[in-house]
Design a protein around this motif. Structure first.
Motif, PDB file in Angstrom:
ATOM      1  N   ASN A  94       0.843  -1.235   0.111  1.00 53.38           N
ATOM      2  CA  ASN A  94      -0.100  -0.025  -0.101  1.00 53.38           C
ATOM      3  C   ASN A  94       1.064   1.228  -0.006  1.00 53.38           C
ATOM      4  O   ASN A  94       2.167   1.036  -0.012  1.00 53.38           O
ATOM      5  CB  ASN A  94      -1.168   0.044   1.370  1.00 53.38           C
ATOM      6  CG  ASN A  94      -0.350   0.277   2.559  1.00 53.38           C
ATOM      7  OD1 ASN A  94       0.794   0.108   2.616  1.00 53.38           O
ATOM      8  ND2 ASN A  94      -0.961   0.847   3.311  1.00 53.38           N
ATOM      9  N   ASP A  95       0.258   2.148  -0.103  1.00 53.48           N
ATOM     10  CA  ASP A  95       0.839   3.503  -0.078  1.00 53.48           C
ATOM     11  C   ASP A  95       2.011   3.849   0.799  1.00 53.48           C
ATOM     12  O   ASP A  95       3.213   4.162   0.759  1.00 53.48           O
ATOM     13  CB  ASP A  95       0.020   4.692  -0.045  1.00 53.48           C
ATOM     14  CG  ASP A  95      -0.376   5.236  -1.448  1.00 53.48           C
ATOM     15  OD1 ASP A  95       0.070   4.694  -2.452  1.00 53.48           O
ATOM     16  OD2 ASP A  95      -0.882   6.122  -1.629  1.00 53.48           O
ATOM     17  N   SER A  96       1.800   3.535   2.004  1.00 56.08           N
ATOM     18  CA  SER A  96       2.733   3.662   3.238  1.00 56.08           C
ATOM     19  C   SER A  96       3.463   2.512   3.373  1.00 56.08           C
ATOM     20  O   SER A  96       4.249   2.518   4.541  1.00 56.08           O
ATOM     21  CB  SER A  96       1.841   3.906   4.742  1.00 56.08           C
ATOM     22  OG  SER A  96       0.855   2.846   4.750  1.00 56.08           O
ATOM     23  N   SER A  97       3.570   1.494   2.484  1.00 50.49           N
ATOM     24  CA  SER A  97       4.244   0.055   2.631  1.00 50.49           C
ATOM     25  C   SER A  97       4.129  -0.586   3.840  1.00 50.49           C
ATOM     26  O   SER A  97       4.940  -1.222   4.553  1.00 50.49           O
ATOM     27  CB  SER A  97       5.554   0.744   2.414  1.00 50.49           C
ATOM     28  OG  SER A  97       5.913   1.177   1.313  1.00 50.49           O
ATOM     29  N   ALA A  98       3.031  -0.205   4.659  1.00 51.89           N
ATOM     30  CA  ALA A  98       2.687  -0.882   5.843  1.00 51.89           C
ATOM     31  C   ALA A  98       1.995  -2.364   5.579  1.00 51.89           C
ATOM     32  O   ALA A  98       2.141  -3.391   6.428  1.00 51.89           O
ATOM     33  CB  ALA A  98       1.798   0.062   6.798  1.00 51.89           C
ATOM     34  N   VAL A  99       1.318  -2.362   4.530  1.00 56.21           N
ATOM     35  CA  VAL A  99       0.931  -3.876   4.555  1.00 56.21           C
ATOM     36  C   VAL A  99       1.047  -4.238   3.005  1.00 56.21           C
ATOM     37  O   VAL A  99       1.401  -3.617   2.115  1.00 56.21           O
ATOM     38  CB  VAL A  99      -0.660  -3.931   4.547  1.00 56.21           C
ATOM     39  CG1 VAL A  99      -1.023  -3.509   5.959  1.00 56.21           C
ATOM     40  CG2 VAL A  99      -1.495  -2.956   3.541  1.00 56.21           C
TER      41      VAL A  99
ATOM     42  N   ASP B 168       0.617  -7.776   7.180  1.00 52.50           N
ATOM     43  CA  ASP B 168       1.255  -6.702   7.969  1.00 52.50           C
ATOM     44  C   ASP B 168       2.597  -6.697   7.856  1.00 52.50           C
ATOM     45  O   ASP B 168       3.268  -7.649   8.394  1.00 52.50           O
ATOM     46  CB  ASP B 168       0.717  -6.813   9.638  1.00 52.50           C
ATOM     47  CG  ASP B 168       0.942  -5.561  10.263  1.00 52.50           C
ATOM     48  OD1 ASP B 168       1.368  -4.746   9.711  1.00 52.50           O
ATOM     49  OD2 ASP B 168       0.423  -5.158  11.286  1.00 52.50           O
ATOM     50  N   CYS B 169       3.411  -5.597   7.636  1.00 56.18           N
ATOM     51  CA  CYS B 169       4.611  -5.698   7.349  1.00 56.18           C
ATOM     52  C   CYS B 169       5.302  -4.988   8.761  1.00 56.18           C
ATOM     53  O   CYS B 169       6.497  -4.930   9.114  1.00 56.18           O
ATOM     54  CB  CYS B 169       5.086  -4.665   6.535  1.00 56.18           C
ATOM     55  SG  CYS B 169       4.521  -5.389   4.655  1.00 56.18           S
ATOM     56  N   ARG B 170       4.502  -4.224   9.404  1.00 58.15           N
ATOM     57  CA  ARG B 170       4.872  -3.400  10.582  1.00 58.15           C
ATOM     58  C   ARG B 170       5.102  -4.344  11.802  1.00 58.15           C
ATOM     59  O   ARG B 170       5.969  -4.198  12.497  1.00 58.15           O
ATOM     60  CB  ARG B 170       4.100  -2.177  10.848  1.00 58.15           C
ATOM     61  CG  ARG B 170       3.998  -1.147   9.780  1.00 58.15           C
ATOM     62  CD  ARG B 170       3.813   0.087  10.338  1.00 58.15           C
ATOM     63  NE  ARG B 170       4.186   1.183   9.520  1.00 58.15           N
ATOM     64  CZ  ARG B 170       3.158   2.108   9.033  1.00 58.15           C
ATOM     65  NH1 ARG B 170       2.146   2.166   9.919  1.00 58.15           N
ATOM     66  NH2 ARG B 170       3.467   3.002   8.184  1.00 58.15           N
ATOM     67  N   SER B 171       4.070  -5.073  12.197  1.00 63.47           N
ATOM     68  CA  SER B 171       4.168  -5.728  13.287  1.00 63.47           C
ATOM     69  C   SER B 171       4.963  -7.188  12.960  1.00 63.47           C
ATOM     70  O   SER B 171       5.239  -7.290  11.525  1.00 63.47           O
ATOM     71  CB  SER B 171       2.943  -6.263  13.723  1.00 63.47           C
ATOM     72  OG  SER B 171       2.164  -7.103  12.864  1.00 63.47           O
TER      73      SER B 171
END
Lengths: 944, 300
Positions: B112-117, B131-134
């Motif tokens: 996604n735009d924020s590269s979070a997922v 999820d890339c953050r957790s």
């Protein structure tokens, strides 16, 4: 105090026994515990609960120990006598395992198993075992002259068996052969040599040179070894000549050239490398070859050469080095080629020579030639076909017997026999020998008719099977079917069976039901004239032509051969549509309706419905103008549907969006796919979601929807689309034909479900009919009447139509939709909506705008609540569309109602009201969407 | 003529290195680099403007079907036949994480735009959001309303759009919690978003590209002339949204005019099936990849 007591005189104080003291003490304690405490510490006594003294002084054993609280034992203490270790220190005992074993363990260890006692050990097995064990033991203590494990197996020590004893008594001496000793000296010598071959390195040379050094052998060997050799003489079986060369068994390379042998041997000895052994003579070779198992080429075929892997297997022996050199030395090509050649001929018997040129060659045969017309599939001749041949010439056509029941019986029986074969007829003839009813089997009443019927049935069956087989080859090939013959003979046959085979062949699972079965029997040809005069499809000449053709077929009977001609231009579904259309029109004509009405029925169905006329065909298919279909199909896509979807809170968070469902209870997830709900839908869920079976069945059919529609849209891509795999073949086969007009239908409402249910029923009946097949055909007159009866509704009786009429709103689809009963589930849902909306809900299902609504997926949702809500919203939308001509108050009324009901959408709907016209406002995008949709729909409707 | 002159129809470079079919070629966010992946189980990072192979990423156990780079060029994700979504570090070339959960091959991935997922589209008829953050290994969400294989996925700031073989292009709007299913009636092979975000270009398996208005679901235009029947061939719009580019199974690349659907340019790009086309975000530059193992850079 008795008198005798008075006789004794007591001196001193008696020694009190401790127990007595204890008990007395106990009593004393019990009596006056207070006193005890007053006693000085050293006089106090600790007792247990029974008053016994538990602690004693050090000299009396401490805490209740020893023998009566003493350190001693009952016997008293006996100190160990001292023995000096000085004397036997040298002979310190060596411990062994047996020292630590029990008696029985020791017995077990020594292997006192069941065995023949030496007394009866005729063949010396047990003794041999014993001695072998003994030898093993000895082996450990003194290294054997023969290293390696092999000799144990080869040379099993033999104790004296009874046979040996007997022999000894008969004058035989140890180390001599039983036969003449001198005569077998050669054999003995050979045996010795063979044994030497196995022996250790130091003996290698001797053994290899055994021819010359034979005398020295005896001397060079140690006595023990010598004895073994002698021993082996008497037991020659164990002394096996190892085969260490790569020659064929019994082959002597130097047989006819002993000088080479000499030469070779000298060369070998010169090189000090290896031994050469005289190959076995003829006589010895008879038992010699049996020793093959211990040759170095162990496991190597006669034709194979020693490989690297094979070399080191028997490390203790130098066989490879000593003997392999003899024949297979690449460094010596002089005799190599010859040897190699001879070694190839390993199966040459001694005394025979191998032929120089062999005329043996493997004959190879070509595979048999397959005839061109060979079919790689067995065709069972079958009793049916076999029997149909002799009766190929048709028996004369006989009028059926007057007795109707007999006729029926004969018909049914003929069908049965044609299916099961002649055997059944014979059987039943035997069985019903006395039965009057079955007289026709024995040439009695109705026999001719039976024969005729049987022949017909057989013809039909064979034709059908042939048809099915030939379909792929040439669908257009016209067989002489029962129908064609019937038409030739002026009969009016049931048009179904041929139709069915054709349809199943061409479209692979779309079935036509014999809805006009009854027509064949009921309609008189007279009605044809009436129809001729009427041209309901005047505007489309091709269609009118087809319609006339249809009428001709319908009333004259005969084959629907024209179907194949029409295939090209129309898709299956379109044809089915048209056909239904025609039927409806024909029915209308037949019923004396005015031509105008018919035309309106087909082109402007709204008015038609208002007129109260209703066309149904099997209650399953919608009547529709195919022209409209063809025109519209391209516009049916893309079709937009909307569902509720709940993004995970975390997902919203990751996208930096507020969760639209925040704080709301989780909705039950939609069924993942239609098959899931079909299979796994639990009963409770089914109950909740209404009629689960019909629902899922509908879903299944809807699954086919896109595919079907593509076939409508672009026939040339059809094959490609077929390749897309769908998981429901069976259901496709059943339902595909029914769902072909789905593009016109809006799913996601009760009637739609209802219709689907109907469809499923009809499909099921179709299937059943197909299975019933010919049987129906033969007995099917009664059944044929029933088929349309239960699916056709009388005109103008539907309350729904009344509603629609009274509302006076033009709704193209609802009248197309034949009368469908309300399902209870739907009722409950609509109850919550209020009675007034029930109708509008019904109507909207066929609203011309195909963009909204149809949520075929969400209908599998297990939560009825969710569905209902969606329905509501959808309905509202439709309502909005439908009632565009209505007053705006009506519109707002709905809006308000919706607002009231849908808490989840409350905010947005209010938004919509206010921001309706700001199309670019992102917050009201949805309202904008809806507005646009509306306008589009409106446009389309006008265009249509 | 002037229109065609602007189009990147001249071959600038041939990027050779893949052994076997190249299944996808993607520009990075600013168009300076390109990532390609293919049947040789590798992902390659190129400088397409100079024609240089920069790095090869190997970890996949099967063919790699799609790859996507984050906007900051630090990470990328890939997917393929081994049913996992790989989350890579660009500079070290190490796999940061593997997302397991798809029951079948994964056809497409997107950040996604924020590269979070990462959102992946799989053969198992689902879209999965990872999820890339957790450090969670479970998907954030599984969207399984598709009836058939999901072939392609694109993300906007607020929506997830997936194209499936069941013939639908489904838009999942996170703001309002709605799923909009646009049924095209034809298996959707590839979807591509216009640069203004208002339209979706859907490549269907009936050799047709369809341009849909996202807000209404209306079919705006149909582009025909290429062959797309059995392979996953990509299509995209040019950065100016003036043209539509599509690869054909006969090795051609076709460029249509967006509005009147005329074939503006048609040239042979490869010998074999063109699997992927990717248009530079700013310049007139285009990447095409093919089963023949090459990636070609096209400039005007």
């Amino acid at each position: 105090m008795g008198s005798d007591e008075e006789d004794f005189v007591f001196h001193g104080t008696p020694i009190e026994r401790e127990e007595e003291i204890g008990s007395r003490k106990k009593k004393a304690v019990a009596g006056a515990s207070g006193n005890l405490r007053t006693l000085p510490a050293w006089k106090q006594e600790v007792t247990d609960e029974e008053g016994r003294r538990r602690f004693h002084g050090a000299f009396t054993g401490g805490y209740s120990a020893g023998y009566y609280n003493t350190v001693g034992s009952k016997e008293g203490w006996a100190p160990q006598s001292f023995t000096s270790s000085r004397k036997n220190r040298a002979g310190a005992r060596k411990q062994s395992v047996s020292d630590f074993l029990d008696e029985d363990e020791r017995a077990e260890l020594e292997g006192q198993s069941l065995s023949a006692s030496s007394q009866f050990d005729t063949f010396g097995f047990t003794a041999a075992e014993h001695s072998r064990k003994q030898a093993e033991k000895e082996q450990h203590e003194r290294p054997s002259a023969i290293p390696g494990p092999v000799h144990d197996e080869l040379v099993a020590p033999v104790s004296e068996s009874i046979g040996v004893k007997l022999l000894l008594k008969m004058g035989w001496r140890r180390g001599h052969s039983i036969m003449d000793v001198r005569a077998s000296s050669d054999a003995r010598r050979e045996a010795r040599k063979a044994f030497l071959a196995f022996s250790a390195d130091e003996n290698t040379k001797e053994s290899s040179d055994s021819l010359v050094l034979e005398n020295e052998v005896d001397t060079s060997l140690d006595p023990q070894f010598n004895e073994d050799i002698k021993f082996s003489e008497s037991t020659p079986v164990y002394v096996l000549n190892p085969k260490q060369d790569l020659h064929g068994l019994g082959f002597d390379p130097f047989k006819h050239a002993p000088e080479f042998r000499e030469k070779k041997r000298s060369r070998l000895s010169a090189s000090k490398e290896a031994g050469f052994r005289k190959p076995l003579s003829m006589k010895e070779s008879l038992f010699g070859p049996k020793s093959g198992k211990i040759a170095p080429g162990f496991g190597i075929g006669a034709l194979e050469e020693l490989d690297v892997e094979d070399e080191d297997v028997y490390a203790g022996y130098d066989f490879d080095q000593t003997y392999a050199i003899e024949d297979e030395q690449p460094a010596r090509p002089s005799n190599d080629s010859r040897l190699r050649l001879t070694s190839r001929e390993h199966n040459v018997l001694p005394g025979f020579g191998a032929a120089s040129n062999t005329d043996y060659s493997v004959d190879r045969f070509d595979p048999p030639k397959i005839p061109k017309d060979f079919v790689a599939r067995h065709k069972f001749p079958g009793p049916l076909e076999a029997e149909s041949k002799p009766t190929a010439s048709a028996p004369p056509d006989v009028p059926p017997p007057e007795d109707n029941s007999l006729k029926l019986l004969i018909d049914g029986f003929a069908t049965f026999v044609s299916r099961c074969g002649k055997l059944y007829e014979d059987l039943s003839r035997e069985k019903n020998e006395s039965n009057q009813l079955f007289d026709f089997l024995r040439g009695g009443n109705g026999h001719d008719y039976y024969v005729r019927r049987l022949w017909e049935e057989q013809q039909k069956r064979s034709d059908q099977s042939k048809l099915q087989l030939d379909v792929k080859v040439s669908a257009s090939v016209q067989k002489m079917t029962a129908e064609t013959r019937g038409s030739l003979l002026g009969e009016r046959p049931l048009p179904k069976s041929l139709k069915e085979t054709e349809a199943s062949a061409s479209s692979g699972g779309s079935f036509q039901f014999p809805t006009n079965l009854s027509d064949t029997f009921t309609k008189s040809a007279s009605s044809q004239e009436a129809a001729d005069a009427v041209k309901p499809f005047k505007d489309d000449m091709a269609k009118q032509e087809r319609f006339e053709q249809f009428l001709k077929e319908k009333y004259k009977g005969g084959l629907r051969t024209t179907d194949s001609n029409r295939v090209n231009s129309m898709s299956e579904s379109a044809r089915a549509q048209e056909r239904l259309d025609f039927e409806a029109a024909a029915e209308a004509i037949e019923k004396g309706k005015a031509y105008k009405e018919v035309r309106r029925a087909t082109e402007l169905p709204i008015d038609f419905l208002a007129g109260g006329l209703q066309f149904t065909s099997g209650g399953t298919e919608q009547i529709k103008d195919t022209g409209v279909v063809d025109m519209k199909t391209s516009k049916t896509y893309p079709k937009r549907e909307e569902f509720q979807w709940r993004p995970a809170p975390l997902l919203c968070k990751r996208f930096d969006l507020p969760d639209p469902f925040m704080g709301k209870p989780a909705t039950a997830p939609r069924a993942r796919n239609k098959m899931d709900s079909l299979i796994f839908l639990p009963d409770t869920v089914k109950a909740a979601s209404g009629s689960g079976a019909s629902l899922s069945a509908r879903q299944v059919s809807e699954l086919q929807e896109p595919k079907k529609e593509t076939s409508v849209e672009e026939p040339e891509v059809e094959v490609e689309v077929e390749n897309v795999e769908r998981p429901v073949d069976l259901y496709k086969a059943i339902f595909s034909d029914d769902s072909e007009d789905d593009d016109e239908e809006q799913p996601m409402n009760g009637k739609r479900q209802e219709g689907q249910e109907k469809k499923n029923e009809a499909a099921a009946t179709t299937l059943n009919r197909l299975i019933a097949g010919d049987f129906l055909e033969s007995l099917g007159k009664e059944l044929g009447f029933e088929v349309p009866a239960d699916v056709t509704y009388p005109e103008g009786t539907k309350p729904m139509e009344e509603d629609n009429k009274s509302k006076g709103k033009p709704d193209a689809s609802s009248e197309k939709r034949p009368g469908l009963k309300e399902k209870p589930e739907e009722k409950t849902s609509s109850l919550t909506l209020g009675s007034g909306e029930e109708k509008s809900e019904k109507k909207r299902e066929k609203s011309p705008g195909k963009w909204s609504g149809g949520n075929d997926l969400s209908s599998s949702d297990s939560s009825g609540d969710e569905r209902r809500r969606r329905k509501r919203s959808k309905k509202d939308r439709h309502r909005k569309n439908d009632s565009e001509s209505d007053s705006s108050s009506d519109y707002h009324k709905h809006r308000l109602r919706r607002k009231r009901r849908e808490s989840s959408r409350e905010k947005r709907s209010s938004h919509k009201k206010h921001t309706k016209h700001y199309k670019n406002s992102s917050s009201s995008r949805y309202s904008a969407d809806e507005e646009r949709k509306e306008s589009k729909r409106e446009k389309r409707r006008r265009r249509d | 003529m002037s229109a065609t002159a602007e189009l990147p129809t001249k071959e600038a470079h041939v990027l050779k290195g893949h052994e076997g079919a190249v299944l996808a070629a993607r520009f990075n966010g600013d168009g300076n680099y390109a990532l390609t992946c293919g049947k040789d189980r590798t992902i390659r990072l190129w400088n397409p403007h100079r024609g240089i192979l920069i790095k090869t990423y190997k970890s996949h156990g099967r063919e790699v079907r799609d790859v996507h780079v984050t906007s900051d060029n630090a990470k990328f994700c890939s997917c393929g036949g081994d049913r996992q979504v790989y989350y890579w570090d660009v500079s070290t070339g190490r796999v940061i994480r593997k997302f397991r959960g798809h029951d079948g091959e994964v056809n497409a991935v997107k950040f996604n735009d924020s590269s979070a997922v990462v959102v992946s589209a799989g053969f198992d008829r689902s879209l999965r959001v990872w999820d890339c953050r957790s450090h969670s290994v479970e998907p954030v969400q599984v969207i399984d309303t598709f009836l058939d294989t999901v072939m392609s996925v694109i993300l906007t700031k607020t929506e997830i759009i997936g194209g499936s073989v069941d013939g639908t292009v489904r838009t999942f709007d996170m703001r309002i919690g709605r799923e909009m299913s646009d049924n095209l009636g034809q298996p959707v092979n590839c979807i591509s978003l216009s640069n203004d975000g208002n339209c979706v270009l859907a490549g269907c398996l009936d050799s047709t590209l369809r341009l849909l208005d996202r807000t209404t679901g209306e079919l705006l235009q149909v582009y025909k002339g290429h062959i797309s029947k059995s392979f996953k061939t990509d299509c995209c719009l040019t950065n100016s949204d003036a043209h539509v580019v599509g690869g054909s199974e006969d090795g051609l690349v076709l460029i249509w005019d967006l509005v009147d659907a005329k074939v503006v340019s048609k040239f042979r790009a490869h010998d074999l099936v063109v699997t992927s086309v990717s248009y530079h975000p700013k310049e007139d530059c285009m990447l095409t990849s093919s089963v023949d193992g090459t990636v070609r850079v096209w400039k005007k």
